[in-house]
Design a protein around this motif. Structure first.
Motif: not given
Length: 421
Positions: A383, A387-389, A376, A385, A379, A391-392, A312
């Protein structure tokens, strides 16, 4: 009467090492073959005049049959009902032959069909490995044995991406596919000479009719199967996230050159392989000194997946050197996990159901090969970017750790009886 425990054999025999070396090589070629289409994707697309949608279909075709044959229990049924050494040889012949013929294909439909055949052939591999280890390798050797298989499967994509790109640029994708598939078939020569033989390798229904292998429904009703499948799905999500999106992330968001991306990406996969082998050996030593498989396997699986969440901060640390150091540390932790995962399955299932259990577990878990790349991509598209990928991927990794530590219960052989057939 005092029961004297059987002595623990300290080292593997020469025969066990030969068989293990061939299985590791087969795992390496397995993953090399399944990842080679990515290395030659742009060349194949240009030569065959494919759209991006068609290329996406080719890249996903392998998982259709690979997962289906295992989820439906076909691969496990074959491995547990027939001679596992010959079933593995047939599967190997199918996937190597499909790779070689792909180099001669002239149309989308032909390549697509051959990728389906590749998936069928490779679906035999992991159930076969589990059946062989459960029958021929004692508990205190399975950590290293499974870790070496894992190292082979992680080295395959690492070297396949690197060597594939260089060789395809020099000789073209057709020559690369034909040569790879043809040379791979040479593996069958030593396999036929040294493959496991005897009653433990043949079908259980043949040599022990009083204790046949449990049916697929009997295996599916066991709670530990559910959690080993869910846990491996979570772990595979993390792995396929790295395998499919790490190179684009390094180029798009970190702005690495193509060469730097190739070196960093390959290094990440090789770190997993190296730590997996080390952890597998350490787990065997721990067990041989009297610790239970339950404690040892859960320690490596739980801590490995939990600490893999170091992936992360990679997405938020701006300094490239620090971010890549965190990436390698996260991959090392994942290697801790992957060293022991199939040893857990082999202990739970035992010799009678190792193939069937692995087939069901691995088939479901490889649906992550569809989920991780797709989510991914969605996302990043929405977005702009990664980042959220990240996080998941980290959250799913923690869920996987919980499945192994709390979900499967005590790691000990399941008691099979005729009443649950």
């Amino acid at each position: 009467m005092t029961v004297v425990p059987a002595p623990v054999r300290a080292a593997m025999s020469r025969s066990e090492w030969r068989i293990l070396a061939l299985l590791v090589l087969s795992g390496f070629l397995n993953y090399f073959d399944r990842s080679n289409l990515s290395a030659g994707a742009t060349n194949i697309q240009r030569d065959l005049g494919l759209t991006n949608y068609q290329l996406g279909q080719l890249l996903s075709a392998f998982f259709w049959t690979y997962a289906a044959c295992q989820v439906l229990g076909v691969s496990g049924w074959l491995v547990d009902r027939f001679n596992v050494s010959w079933i593995l040889a047939i599967g190997f012949f199918l996937w190597s032959g499909a790779t070689a013929i792909t180099g001669t294909a002239g149309a989308f439909t032909t390549v697509f069909a051959l990728r389906l055949v590749l998936g069928v052939g490779e679906s035999i591999a992991y159930p076969s490995y589990s059946r062989i280890f459960a029958n021929h390798y004692p508990e205190h050797h399975r950590g290293l044995a499974n870790a070496l298989i894992d190292a082979g499967t992680k080295s395959g994509p690492a070297l396949g991406t690197l060597l594939g790109g260089l060789l395809i640029a020099q000789y073209g994708w057709r020559v690369f596919f034909v040569a790879l598939g043809t040379v791979s078939l040479a593996w069958l020569v030593p396999w036929f000479q040294w493959m496991p033989r005897g009653a433990a390798t043949a079908a259980h229904r043949e040599h022990d009719p009083a204790h046949p292998s449990p049916s697929v429904f009997a295996v599916m009703r066991r709670r530990p199967l559910l959690f080993t499948a869910l846990g491996l799905f979570c772990a595979n999500y993390f792995w396929y996230f790295l395998l499919t999106w790490l190179p684009p992330y390094l180029e798009k968001e970190r702005h690495f050159s193509k060469a730097n991306m190739a070196y960093i990406g390959s290094l990440a996969y090789l770190v997993i392989a190296a730590v997996s082998v080390t952890s597998g050996r350490l787990s065997d030593i721990w067990i041989s000194r009297g610790h239970t498989p339950n404690r040892v396997r859960k320690s490596f699986a739980g801590w490995g997946l939990t600490l893999a969440t170091l992936i992360l901060p990679v997405a938020v640390v701006r300094n490239d050197t620090a971010a890549m150091a965190l990436l390698m540390l996260s991959c090392a932790c994942y290697g801790m996990f992957s060293s022991n995962i199939y040893a857990i399955t082999q202990t739970l299932a035992g010799p009678r159901a190792a193939g069937q259990w692995t087939s069901l577990q691995n088939g479901f878990a490889n649906l992550a090969g569809v989920a991780a790349p797709w989510f991914t991509g969605w996302v990043v598209q929405r977005t702009g970017e990664f980042y959220l990928a990240f996080v998941v991927a980290a959250a799913v990794s923690v869920c996987g750790a919980a499945c192994y530590v709390f979900g499967i219960g005590v790691i000990r052989p399941v008691v099979w009886d005729r009443a649950v057939q």
